[in-house]
Design a protein around this motif. Structure first.
Motif, PDB file in Angstrom:
ATOM      1  N   ARG A 371       0.827  -1.191   0.000  1.00 35.47           N
ATOM      2  CA  ARG A 371       0.000   0.000   0.000  1.00 35.47           C
ATOM      3  C   ARG A 371       0.871   1.255   0.000  1.00 35.47           C
ATOM      4  O   ARG A 371       0.618   2.199  -0.748  1.00 35.47           O
ATOM      5  N   LEU A 372       1.941   1.260   0.815  1.00 36.59           N
ATOM      6  CA  LEU A 372       2.797   2.442   0.876  1.00 36.59           C
ATOM      7  C   LEU A 372       3.536   2.679  -0.435  1.00 36.59           C
ATOM      8  O   LEU A 372       3.637   3.798  -0.918  1.00 36.59           O
ATOM      9  N   LEU A 373       4.037   1.594  -1.014  1.00 33.33           N
ATOM     10  CA  LEU A 373       4.768   1.733  -2.281  1.00 33.33           C
ATOM     11  C   LEU A 373       3.871   2.326  -3.357  1.00 33.33           C
ATOM     12  O   LEU A 373       4.249   3.257  -4.069  1.00 33.33           O
ATOM     13  N   LEU A 374       2.674   1.761  -3.465  1.00 37.10           N
ATOM     14  CA  LEU A 374       1.777   2.217  -4.526  1.00 37.10           C
ATOM     15  C   LEU A 374       1.332   3.647  -4.266  1.00 37.10           C
ATOM     16  O   LEU A 374       1.205   4.442  -5.204  1.00 37.10           O
ATOM     17  N   ALA A 375       1.126   3.982  -2.987  1.00 33.92           N
ATOM     18  CA  ALA A 375       0.729   5.347  -2.654  1.00 33.92           C
ATOM     19  C   ALA A 375       1.809   6.322  -3.130  1.00 33.92           C
ATOM     20  O   ALA A 375       1.523   7.415  -3.604  1.00 33.92           O
ATOM     21  N   TYR A 376       3.057   5.881  -3.036  1.00 37.94           N
ATOM     22  CA  TYR A 376       4.149   6.737  -3.474  1.00 37.94           C
ATOM     23  C   TYR A 376       4.014   7.084  -4.958  1.00 37.94           C
ATOM     24  O   TYR A 376       4.374   8.168  -5.392  1.00 37.94           O
ATOM     25  N   PHE A 377       3.481   6.142  -5.730  1.00 36.22           N
ATOM     26  CA  PHE A 377       3.292   6.404  -7.168  1.00 36.22           C
ATOM     27  C   PHE A 377       1.881   6.896  -7.466  1.00 36.22           C
ATOM     28  O   PHE A 377       1.400   6.805  -8.595  1.00 36.22           O
ATOM     29  N   GLY A 378       1.200   7.359  -6.424  1.00 38.59           N
ATOM     30  CA  GLY A 378      -0.113   7.957  -6.629  1.00 38.59           C
ATOM     31  C   GLY A 378      -1.220   6.949  -6.874  1.00 38.59           C
ATOM     32  O   GLY A 378      -2.273   7.302  -7.397  1.00 38.59           O
ATOM     33  N   GLU A 379      -0.973   5.684  -6.504  1.00 37.94           N
ATOM     34  CA  GLU A 379      -2.000   4.678  -6.751  1.00 37.94           C
ATOM     35  C   GLU A 379      -2.595   4.232  -5.418  1.00 37.94           C
ATOM     36  O   GLU A 379      -1.873   3.993  -4.456  1.00 37.94           O
ATOM     37  N   ILE A 380      -3.908   4.126  -5.369  1.00 34.93           N
ATOM     38  CA  ILE A 380      -4.543   3.723  -4.109  1.00 34.93           C
ATOM     39  C   ILE A 380      -4.756   2.222  -4.086  1.00 34.93           C
ATOM     40  O   ILE A 380      -5.370   1.653  -4.989  1.00 34.93           O
ATOM     41  N   PHE A 381      -4.230   1.595  -3.058  1.00 27.72           N
ATOM     42  CA  PHE A 381      -4.432   0.163  -2.896  1.00 27.72           C
ATOM     43  C   PHE A 381      -5.193  -0.011  -1.593  1.00 27.72           C
ATOM     44  O   PHE A 381      -4.669   0.283  -0.520  1.00 27.72           O
ATOM     45  N   ASP A 382      -6.447  -0.449  -1.664  1.00 30.64           N
ATOM     46  CA  ASP A 382      -7.212  -0.419  -0.416  1.00 30.64           C
ATOM     47  C   ASP A 382      -7.698  -1.788   0.052  1.00 30.64           C
ATOM     48  O   ASP A 382      -8.620  -1.875   0.854  1.00 30.64           O
ATOM     49  N   GLU A 383      -7.062  -2.848  -0.425  1.00 33.33           N
ATOM     50  CA  GLU A 383      -7.405  -4.145   0.160  1.00 33.33           C
ATOM     51  C   GLU A 383      -6.821  -4.187   1.576  1.00 33.33           C
ATOM     52  O   GLU A 383      -5.740  -3.665   1.810  1.00 33.33           O
ATOM     53  N   SER A 384      -7.543  -4.830   2.487  1.00 32.73           N
ATOM     54  CA  SER A 384      -7.077  -4.771   3.873  1.00 32.73           C
ATOM     55  C   SER A 384      -5.864  -5.674   4.080  1.00 32.73           C
ATOM     56  O   SER A 384      -5.058  -5.450   4.963  1.00 32.73           O
ATOM     57  N   ASN A 385      -5.722  -6.683   3.251  1.00 31.11           N
ATOM     58  CA  ASN A 385      -4.564  -7.563   3.387  1.00 31.11           C
ATOM     59  C   ASN A 385      -4.055  -7.912   1.991  1.00 31.11           C
ATOM     60  O   ASN A 385      -4.763  -8.518   1.197  1.00 31.11           O
ATOM     61  N   CYS A 386      -2.822  -7.520   1.691  1.00 30.85           N
ATOM     62  CA  CYS A 386      -2.330  -7.726   0.322  1.00 30.85           C
ATOM     63  C   CYS A 386      -1.915  -9.175   0.106  1.00 30.85           C
ATOM     64  O   CYS A 386      -1.727  -9.615  -1.020  1.00 30.85           O
ATOM     65  N   GLY A 387      -1.716  -9.905   1.191  1.00 33.41           N
ATOM     66  CA  GLY A 387      -1.381 -11.324   1.078  1.00 33.41           C
ATOM     67  C   GLY A 387       0.055 -11.584   0.688  1.00 33.41           C
ATOM     68  O   GLY A 387       0.466 -12.727   0.541  1.00 33.41           O
ATOM     69  N   SER A 388       0.844 -10.545   0.492  1.00 30.78           N
ATOM     70  CA  SER A 388       2.208 -10.782   0.057  1.00 30.78           C
ATOM     71  C   SER A 388       3.185  -9.708   0.514  1.00 30.78           C
ATOM     72  O   SER A 388       3.974  -9.202  -0.272  1.00 30.78           O
ATOM     73  N   CYS A 389       3.108  -9.372   1.795  1.00 30.67           N
ATOM     74  CA  CYS A 389       4.169  -8.564   2.397  1.00 30.67           C
ATOM     75  C   CYS A 389       4.273  -8.989   3.852  1.00 30.67           C
ATOM     76  O   CYS A 389       3.366  -9.631   4.383  1.00 30.67           O
ATOM     77  N   ASP A 390       5.395  -8.673   4.474  1.00 25.15           N
ATOM     78  CA  ASP A 390       5.589  -9.158   5.843  1.00 25.15           C
ATOM     79  C   ASP A 390       4.548  -8.598   6.805  1.00 25.15           C
ATOM     80  O   ASP A 390       4.077  -9.294   7.699  1.00 25.15           O
ATOM     81  N   VAL A 391       4.157  -7.342   6.598  1.00 25.79           N
ATOM     82  CA  VAL A 391       3.195  -6.741   7.523  1.00 25.79           C
ATOM     83  C   VAL A 391       1.850  -7.484   7.458  1.00 25.79           C
ATOM     84  O   VAL A 391       1.244  -7.778   8.481  1.00 25.79           O
ATOM     85  N   CYS A 392       1.426  -7.811   6.245  1.00 26.05           N
ATOM     86  CA  CYS A 392       0.131  -8.486   6.106  1.00 26.05           C
ATOM     87  C   CYS A 392       0.205  -9.967   6.488  1.00 26.05           C
ATOM     88  O   CYS A 392      -0.753 -10.523   6.999  1.00 26.05           O
ATOM     89  N   LEU A 393       1.350 -10.586   6.221  1.00 26.39           N
ATOM     90  CA  LEU A 393       1.422 -12.028   6.463  1.00 26.39           C
ATOM     91  C   LEU A 393       1.836 -12.394   7.878  1.00 26.39           C
ATOM     92  O   LEU A 393       1.468 -13.437   8.385  1.00 26.39           O
TER      93      LEU A 393
END
Ligand code: ADP
Ligand code: ZN
Length: 714
Positions: A371-393
């Motif tokens: 979510r943070l990476l995409l926000a940096y490029f102006g993209e909104i990612f609003d799934e509550s769990n991306c399923g593939s980063c340490d914070v979510c997993l």
């Protein structure tokens, strides 16, 4: 469109946006394509090139890549070539002749070459149906990779006003994007922007404690995978690469201190899979197109989020799961700050500090990395769990950390709010540090009260308290901890503070989650692929991507129609490599008693065991009646060249057609020699070299025989 996609590329569906973009190109309209690495940009112009009448010209700054790209296309049966400064005058002339003869559909070219007045004239004499400007951000001074020679591409629209231009890039910020469109004079074309979310990448940040040990632990279960390890300095690159070699890994260094030859060679050996690991400074990566990089590790802190995204982007271009791991420490942050301080230009300094701050807060945060990476490029990612980063997993467990917080804050108070994080920790741990003694802080009440946690754990607590606002860091160069109103709530009014529970064993990597494919067979097929790639002098991925091998190791295809279901299996690859791979798989299944698991995927009938066009069949029937090529042509009232192309087709299909009965052995020898010397793509230069004693038909048949025998050496 779909038929071409399957026949040449062996794919059954498009990636997002590809189809729309291709439709624009087929409609002869300008188009701007913004896609992350691995998004599938090349297909956007390669497929139209096959469907449009005329030549597609691809402008690319990466000369080193052109040969591999062209080899990849030729392996797919697509007539392509490149012209750049690596070729001799004679070679360039030969390639120009084949362009004039319309034997080529795709031409890769460097911008410097393209804008040579004489070359422009030559191109104007051909029928160009599309210009694709790859890495188009190079045209912009605002971009991170400006190349002055790209500026001249303005010429395209002046000299070829009717030819549509497709601009492609993976890195455009809005400013760069606008700049590309203006500079190239793209008129009224559509803009296609793919999501920058790389779904197959796993993002993880590890506290850097004993990085070498952490690294070895990670690599231990991935000995055969390809990966890139980024370090900050040449020195670390060198010592890490040789350390890994001692441990038995095939690893090579890459940095600006090596000669250009050594760099090229190391890169080449990585791409050809003679080594698995490249240890590099960030200089490495531009211009490598290896689709199966399974991990990118930042051994040291990168300098900015943009850089980090680009570097991690080199993982998993083929869409298969890959890891991006960053070892994070505040020590690294200080090292980078030290370098920033050396900068003369105040403006540059400020930009660099800002980029570093953004990156550090990315690392510290407890928010989904994606979510943070995409926000940096102006993209909104609003799934509550991306399923593939340490914070979510691995969500961090929280505990009542009031006592730890009180110890910290009270210590900050007792040292007079005049010291930084590490000093405060020294006091808590009861350090014998001279400075502590000098300041008589070894006599304060908080001296040595914090032995229940390690230094790194105290660091994590303090960082978290800062983020939560219970204490703040003051000052830029030597920041000191200062209390505030919220600190008093904790110290005096017993406010409860929840902190992240420290990891007991902070650097255990989970073993790779079980992907479901037969690893033993996969390794065997990989060896087979490598042998073939070396024989042909191309990188292994040009033969088959890992995606194809993994599908084979999941479904165990047993015959040609099974094989056609495999992604990446176009017609030509099936003909050239199908048998060898089938044999390997069938034997493997027999040996291990394995039942195939057919892959159900829709394929057009036309591809499955094409019945021979009746006209080719007639030629074959006559051949079997022992007629010569001339006799067949005469009897059927067809041109000799038509009959020879039928015979070529029959040879490639593995029919029992003997070239020996049609071309004398000595002539065959000479033709083969010449083909080996000059390459097999185009016949015109071969014919010219051989002279009048040799006909196109003879050359064509010998070429087919060579291809059939897999003796091609380009
Ligand atoms: P980019 O240039 O945008 O980084 P590439 O053109 O190299 O991306 O494509 C990335 C990978 O995806 C390549 O391995 C390519 O073969 C594969 N690919 C592209 N389009 C498709 C598709 N429609 N189906 C399956 N694989 C595809
Ligand atoms: Zn996440």
């Amino acid at each position: 469109m779909y038929k071409t996609l399957q026949k040449y590329f062996g794919y059954t569906s498009f990636y997002p946006l590809q189809e729309d973009i291709i439709n624009e190109a087929l409609g002869q309209r300008d188009v701007f394509v913004l896609m992350p690495t691995g998004g599938g940009k090349s297909l956007c112009y390669q497929l139209p090139a096959l469907l449009l009448d005329g030549l597609t010209v691809v402008i690319s700054p990466l000369i080193a890549l052109m040969k591999d790209q062209v080899d990849g296309l030729l392996e797919n049966g697509i007539p392509a070539t490149f012209i750049n400064s690596s070729l001799s005058y004679n070679e360039i002339e030969a390639r120009r002749r084949s362009l004039s003869n319309k034997e080529t559909k795709i031409l890769y070219i460097s911008p410097e070459r393209l804008v040579m007045p004489e070359f422009l004239l030559f191109l104007q004499g051909l029928k160009v149906s599309l210009f694709a400007v790859d890495e188009s951000h190079c045209i912009s001074e605002w971009g991170h990779d400006f190349r002055p020679e790209y500026r001249q591409l303005k010429l395209l629209k002046e000299r070829f006003p009717r030819v549509p231009v497709m601009a492609l890039t993976a890195t455009a910020t809005p400013v760069v994007q606008a700049d590309i469109i203006t500079q190239l004079k793209l008129s009224g074309g559509k803009v296609f922007k793919a999501s920058f979310n790389r779904k197959n990448l796993y993002y993880q940040i590890k506290p850097k404690e004993n990085p070498y040990h952490q690294l070895l632990q990670y690599l231990d279960v991935r000995k055969k995978d390809s990966g890139i390890i980024y370090c900050q300095s040449r020195k670390t690159v060198e010592s890490l690469a040789s350390g890994l070699q001692t441990e038995g890994y095939r690893a090579l260094p890459y940095h600006a201190g090596l000669t250009a030859e050594v760099r090229t060679e190391n890169q080449e050996r990585f791409i050809r899979e003679d080594v698995e690991i490249i240890v590099a400074t960030i200089a490495f990566g531009m211009g490598i197109d290896k689709p199966n990089v399974r991990y990118v590790i930042h051994y040291d802190l990168p300098k900015s989020i943009e850089g980090y995204y680009q570097e991690t982007g080199r993982a998993g271009r083929d869409g298969l799961k890959s890891d991006c791991i960053l070892f994070f420490s505040y020590g690294d942050k200080r090292k980078i700050e030290y370098f920033i301080d050396q900068k003369e230009d105040e403006n540059e300094k400020q930009i660099a500090y800002k980029q570093l701050r953004e990156l550090v807060s990315y690392c510290e945060g407890n928010v989904c990395r994606r979510r943070l990476l995409l926000a940096y490029f102006g993209e909104i990612f609003d799934e509550s769990n991306c399923g593939s980063c340490d914070v979510c997993l691995e969500p961090k467990e929280r505990f009542d950390g009031t006592i730890a917080a009180q110890k910290i804050l009270s210590c900050v108070y007792r040292v007079g709010e005049r010291f930084g994080i590490n000093y405060v920790i020294d006091v808590l741990l009861g350090s014998k540090n001279q400075k502590v003694a000098q300041n008589q802080h070894d006599t304060t009440k908080t001296y040595g009260v914090g032995k229940e946690y390690r230094k790194s754990q105290w660091q994590a607590f303090i960082r978290e308290l800062i983020v939560l606002g219970y204490v703040r860091l003051d000052g830029d160069k030597y920041p000191v901890l200062k209390l505030n109103e919220k600190s008093r709530d904790v110290l005096l009014r017993n406010e409860i503070v929840f902190l992240t529970r420290p990891e007991e064993t902070p650097h255990i990597f989970k073993a790779e989650a079980g992907e479901d494919y037969d690893r033993t067979l996969f390794e065997q097929l990989r060896v087979l692929r490598k042998t073939m790639a070396d024989r042909e002098g191309v990188p292994p991925y040009v033969i088959f991507h890992d995606t194809s091998l993994k599908e084979m190791s999941t479904h165990y295809p047993q015959n040609v129609s099974d094989l056609l279901m495999i992604s990446g299996m176009g017609e030509r690859k099936l003909r050239r490599y199908g048998d060898a791979f089938l044999q390997e798989i069938v034997n493997y299944c027999k040996l291990h008693n394995i039942e195939p698991k057919p892959l159900l995927r829709k394929r057009p009938e036309s591809l499955i065991k094409q019945p021979k066009a009746s006209t080719v069949q007639t030629t074959l029937d006559l051949y079997k009646q022992c007629l010569t090529m001339h006799e067949i042509a005469k009897k059927r009232g067809l041109a000799l060249s038509t009959i020879s192309s039928h015979l070529e087709r029959l040879i490639l299909d593995g029919e029992d057609v003997s070239v020996d009965s049609m071309v004398e052995p000595e002539k065959q020898q000479r033709i083969m020699q010449t083909l080996k010397e000059m390459g097999m793509q185009t016949l015109t230069p071969i014919k010219e070299k051989l002279g009048d004693g040799y006909s196109y038909e003879e050359i064509r048949l010998v070429r087919a025989k060579m291809m059939r025998e897999g003796e091609k050496e380009m």
